[in-house]
Enzyme design. Sequence first.
Site, PDB file in Angstrom:
ATOM      1  N   SER A  86      11.747  11.511   6.307  1.00 37.60           N
ATOM      2  CA  SER A  86      10.385  11.594   6.444  1.00 37.60           C
ATOM      3  C   SER A  86       9.698  10.248   6.945  1.00 37.60           C
ATOM      4  O   SER A  86       8.661  10.294   7.702  1.00 37.60           O
ATOM      5  CB  SER A  86       9.650  12.268   5.577  1.00 37.60           C
ATOM      6  OG  SER A  86       9.786  13.722   5.717  1.00 37.60           O
ATOM      7  N   LYS A 103       0.220   7.097   3.126  1.00 37.22           N
ATOM      8  CA  LYS A 103       0.188   8.449   3.509  1.00 37.22           C
ATOM      9  C   LYS A 103      -0.251   9.610   2.410  1.00 37.22           C
ATOM     10  O   LYS A 103      -0.117   8.960   1.296  1.00 37.22           O
ATOM     11  CB  LYS A 103       1.674   8.887   3.438  1.00 37.22           C
ATOM     12  CG  LYS A 103       2.436  10.150   3.924  1.00 37.22           C
ATOM     13  CD  LYS A 103       3.893  10.215   3.658  1.00 37.22           C
ATOM     14  CE  LYS A 103       4.321  11.723   4.318  1.00 37.22           C
ATOM     15  NZ  LYS A 103       5.885  11.922   4.020  1.00 37.22           N
ATOM     16  N   SER A 157       7.908  13.850   7.989  1.00 42.80           N
ATOM     17  CA  SER A 157       6.714  14.267   7.822  1.00 42.80           C
ATOM     18  C   SER A 157       5.558  12.962   7.721  1.00 42.80           C
ATOM     19  O   SER A 157       4.384  13.259   7.753  1.00 42.80           O
ATOM     20  CB  SER A 157       6.820  14.836   6.377  1.00 42.80           C
ATOM     21  OG  SER A 157       7.005  13.961   5.375  1.00 42.80           O
TER      22      SER A 157
END
Lengths: 98, 479
Positions: free
Chosen positions: B177, B78, B153
């Site tokens: 997330s 990420k 996210s």
Amino acid sequence: MSLSAKDIRHIADLAKLKLTDKEVVQYRREISGIVRYIDSLAEVNVTREQATLRVSDLDHPLREDLAMDWAEDEKSIAIKAAPKNKNKFICVPRIFES
Amino acid sequence: MKFNELTIAAAQSMMEAGELTSLDLTKACLNAIKHKNKDLNICLLVDEIGALKAAKEADERRRNGDRGELLGIPFLVKDNIMTKNLKTTAASMMLKDYIAPYDATVVARLKKAGAILLGKTNLDEFAHGASTEYSAFGVTKNPWDKKKVAGGSSGGSAAAVASDFCLFALGTDTGGSVRHPASFCGVVGLKPSYGACSRFGLISMTSSTDVPGCLTKNSEDAYLVLKHILGYDPKDSTSLNNKKQLSSKLAKQSLKNLKIGIPKEISGLSKKVDSSFKKFKEDLKKAGAKIVLLDMPSVDYALAAYYIITPCEISSNLARFDGLRFGSSVKASKLSGSYEATREANFGPEVKRRIILGTYCLSAGYYEAYYLRAQKLRTKVINDFKKSFDKCDFIITPTTPTEAFEIAKKKDPLKMYLEDIFLVPASLAGLPALSIPVSKKPLPIGLQIIGNFLDEQRLLSVASAFEELAVDRSAQPNL
């Protein structure tokens, strides 16, 4: 509780955010809605509770105040990441204006 | 089956048997990315040259007798996790050209274990969101239905695993997330206990709940990744010197007489999530588990407490983006004008919303009413969990109230916050939790399992047993 446009401008100023008039209208509406939601917490009785700032039972970890070695290549990438840099230094504007 | 569709464990045994090289495996992943990334917008950066070089090195290590569970296994990270010499943007214009000077500890540990870094994945800007729609670089599409969001996210990392772009991916979980997009994309998403894995090199959001986590194709793989990212790091003062190490193998937990708690406060489920959750509960009973109904009143206000604590910590953590030391910068005649112009031009709407909300909650006269009160409610959440774990071994909830929703449909920020309703309690209490897919078609539905503090070993054992009760396990998105 509902926030006024003046409130939003004041908070934005504290947070160093410059907002357009349109943003002030938008954030006033949205943030007032969120604040009404979090205000529901006022109903919960917390008089007997201690605040938990972190979950693990750590003692305050302290270390010696010593400069540690940092790899030269990493140092150089970090310095270059600054918008303005010179040799081994990051250049920043004056803080006190005459 | 293509190589990139393999699990970590399967790829490792093929490499061990000499039927597969890391180079072939890495090429298969890069090929999948090349063909499908344009359509799905999962990767923000692909480091083909670096990945191929690392794969050759991993093969060399193996030829020299080196072995390891992650040796030669390709992964994605990420983009709010630092990767040395590569752009780390946090999906924000503020860091659009920022090159990380060092690796996050979790990335460094994976590289040392011989895992192959392929590139970086999309997220909501600075990880603020639950749909990956708040990325400054466009929304990530759900591989199961491109009109739907991937969740967030860590939407890019979850979609990447679901699309077989990699064998596993790293994400971060502050209030759900990792678990949320795992549920929407039909993969496993693990959030370890707070302090179990180092936060060094994560772009800070909510320092008191941020943790790195992983997205994988099954729980066994999550276990393999966790083993390598776990452990104390002197560079993170909140990381724990945990003596409870994971054992070398993941034993499958017997479900017989296992006590599974379900908070009676769960409500607001979509029809499909509700029926899937009920069915799973019945299947658990049939397998011999005992269902215990829990009284957890704090579930009702944990979310509101979270949305005070998080914006407060964000307003403080994001103060560092001043345009002076790193990141984008806009010049102005005065220093304060330069701060304002830089932040105005480079922060997106959700980031600004959270900074304003947090600054408000921390400002004079409101600190006690909001921040302090929220921290006291956090104590209530922790106490509710403590009481619950006296009555049961694990707690389950649906991961999300609904299946993946349509792109651009959720406009009200408060409704987006409600996506995390079942996820924030474990974050506030620092407990380990994961999402596993319980059904995949037509859209994936996830089940959250919450374990006791630092009890990842048993949590993953039980997840592995639960996986066998899931329907259409082998279903794949049609890409």
